[in-house]
Structure formats: structure tokens, C-alpha cells
Design a protein around this motif. Structure first.
Motif, PDB file in Angstrom:
ATOM      1  N   THR A 112      12.739  -0.786  11.787  1.00 49.10           N
ATOM      2  CA  THR A 112      13.649  -1.058  10.749  1.00 49.10           C
ATOM      3  C   THR A 112      13.886   0.494  10.132  1.00 49.10           C
ATOM      4  OG1 THR A 112      12.540  -3.140  10.277  1.00 49.10           O
ATOM      5  CG2 THR A 112      13.803  -2.014   8.421  1.00 49.10           C
ATOM      6  N   ALA A 116      17.477   2.153   9.919  1.00 51.25           N
ATOM      7  CA  ALA A 116      18.085   2.818   8.612  1.00 51.25           C
ATOM      8  C   ALA A 116      18.369   4.377   8.943  1.00 51.25           C
ATOM      9  CB  ALA A 116      16.993   2.653   7.706  1.00 51.25           C
ATOM     10  N   ARG A 119      21.374   4.475  11.910  1.00 52.14           N
ATOM     11  CA  ARG A 119      22.475   3.419  11.469  1.00 52.14           C
ATOM     12  C   ARG A 119      23.708   2.972  12.674  1.00 52.14           C
ATOM     13  NH1 ARG A 119      22.370   2.839   6.562  1.00 52.14           N
ATOM     14  NH2 ARG A 119      24.469   2.563   6.107  1.00 52.14           N
ATOM     15  N   ARG A 121      25.796   0.186  14.328  1.00 48.67           N
ATOM     16  CA  ARG A 121      26.277  -1.177  13.954  1.00 48.67           C
ATOM     17  C   ARG A 121      25.785  -2.087  14.445  1.00 48.67           C
ATOM     18  NH1 ARG A 121      31.461   0.688  16.449  1.00 48.67           N
ATOM     19  NH2 ARG A 121      31.414  -1.360  17.295  1.00 48.67           N
ATOM     20  N   PRO A 148      20.873  -9.272   8.712  1.00 48.62           N
ATOM     21  CA  PRO A 148      20.942  -7.793   9.009  1.00 48.62           C
ATOM     22  C   PRO A 148      19.676  -7.132   9.290  1.00 48.62           C
ATOM     23  CG  PRO A 148      21.697  -7.875   6.831  1.00 48.62           C
ATOM     24  CD  PRO A 148      21.168  -9.440   7.345  1.00 48.62           C
ATOM     25  N   ALA A 150      18.379  -3.539   8.230  1.00 46.99           N
ATOM     26  CA  ALA A 150      18.562  -2.078   7.660  1.00 46.99           C
ATOM     27  C   ALA A 150      20.220  -1.765   7.627  1.00 46.99           C
ATOM     28  CB  ALA A 150      17.828  -1.036   8.389  1.00 46.99           C
ATOM     29  N   GLY A 151      20.901  -2.969   7.722  1.00 47.93           N
ATOM     30  CA  GLY A 151      22.498  -2.614   7.456  1.00 47.93           C
ATOM     31  C   GLY A 151      23.174  -3.029   8.799  1.00 47.93           C
ATOM     32  N   ARG A 153      24.262  -5.452  12.113  1.00 47.27           N
ATOM     33  CA  ARG A 153      24.158  -6.572  12.717  1.00 47.27           C
ATOM     34  C   ARG A 153      23.134  -6.977  13.722  1.00 47.27           C
ATOM     35  NH1 ARG A 153      28.830  -9.697  12.607  1.00 47.27           N
ATOM     36  NH2 ARG A 153      27.534 -11.309  13.259  1.00 47.27           N
TER      37      ARG A 153
END
Length: 191
Positions: A112, A116, A119, A121, A148, A150-151, A153
Motif C-alpha cells: 500500500t 501510494a 502511483r 494506475r 482501490p 492507495a488510489g 484500481r
């Protein structure tokens, strides 16, 4: 391995137990593939999914992520294709089932943080059992996950290890292709 890539000796494989290998990361990754942990071949060579019989590299190509079948030694070509590799647990072992639940839980927390920080996708965990344990999702199935990470998919793929007899290289390639289509990446295989 292949010509020009000698097989690790038994002593080299034994010495690789508990070793770690560097992640393959880059900026702007479309997909970060997450192995369970390095096998002894990977730890001995420094290449992810290096053991002969592991179907990760064929599945990656059959799924359209790479223009040709890459050898594990070519892993550093992945970031230019928008792809990266990391692991749930860092320490190498002969078999993934040698990991403890605690190692997978700790690995999920570290993953995670990695997601983060870098980043991507999409994050694709290759191994549903490791995902279920590490993320406390006992009923998770293959494919897209509802939450999701940590942002990013999140997607779960079958384990490409040669020990996973439920999937062939062709069915693994189809599972990888399903992810590639979802990400919007082009099919990079020659027409």
C-alpha cells in the motif's frame, strides 16, 4: 534458463533463501504487477519470475502487454512499457506457502505504501490466496476488485507459477489480456 543465462547451481539456490530482490519501478506506470514473493531462482538471479516453468513472462506477452516474449533478464525494459513488478513479501523461499499470514499482512501494508509513493494506475496481484490473506478478503475472486489500493484500481490474476496446474499458459494469457483491455493499453503483439 536460456542460452547465455546459466542455471543457478544447487548451492546458489540454497544460498538464495531469505534473500530479497529489487523492485522494477518507474514513473507513470500503467500496471504494477505484484508477485507473492521471490522464488529461489529469482533470488539467485535477481530477476522476477525467473524459474523455468513460471508462466508470468509468456502470459505477459500472450496478454498483449509486451511486443515479444521477454526473458526475465530483460525485466528492466518493463517501465518503458508502463509496467512494473514488486512482491507482497520480500523474502525468497522455495515455495510461496512457506510464508506466514503475518508476512502477507505486513506485505500488504508495505505494498500500500509502495503504491501510494509510485502511483501506478492499476495494481495486479498475481495470486488470489496471497491477496485474500494479505488484504483480509477471504472471498475475493479473480478479476477487478471493488476497492482501490492507495488510489490505484486493483485486479487479481492467477498465480503464474508452474505449480499452479489449474491454469495453462494460454488461459493465463487470456486472464492477462482481460486486465490489459480493462487498463486501456494497446495490444503490443505484432499483427
Amino acid at each position: 534458463m536460456t542460452a547465455g543465462h546459466p542455471r543457478p547451481t544447487r548451492a546458489e539456490l540454497a544460498a538464495a533463501t531469505d534473500r530479497t530482490i529489487p523492485d522494477v519501478l518507474g514513473e507513470g506506470l500503467a500496471v504494477l504487477f505484484v508477485g507473492i514473493n521471490p522464488g529461489l531462482w529469482s533470488a539467485a538471479t535477481g530477476w522476477h519470475f525467473a524459474r523455468p516453468g513460471n508462466r508470468f513472462w509468456p502470459a505477459l506477452h500472450l496478454g498483449g502487454f509486451t511486443p515479444r516474449l521477454l526473458h526475465p533478464s530483460e525485466q528492466d525494459e518493463l517501465p518503458a512499457l508502463g509496467l512494473g513488478i514488486t512482491n507482497m513479501a520480500a523474502r525468497a523461499s522455495a515455495r510461496a506457502d512457506e510464508l506466514t499470514a503475518g508476512e502477507l499482512l505486513d506485505g500488504a501494508r508495505l505494498l500500500t505504501s509502495t503504491v501510494a509513493r509510485h502511483r501506478p494506475r492499476w495494481v495486479a496481484v498475481v495470486g488470489v490466496t496471497a491477496y485474500r490473506i494479505g488484504f483480509g478478503r477471504p472471498k475475493a475472486t479473480f478479476g477487478p476488485q471493488p476497492e482501490p489500493l492507495a488510489g490505484a484500481r486493483l485486479w487479481v490474476l492467477p498465480n503464474p507459477s508452474g505449480l499452479n496446474a489449474h491454469f495453462t499458459a494460454v488461459t493465463l494469457g487470456a486472464a492477462f489480456a482481460e486486465l490489459r483491455v480493462a487498463t486501456g493499453l494497446p495490444d503490443r503483439r505484432p499483427a
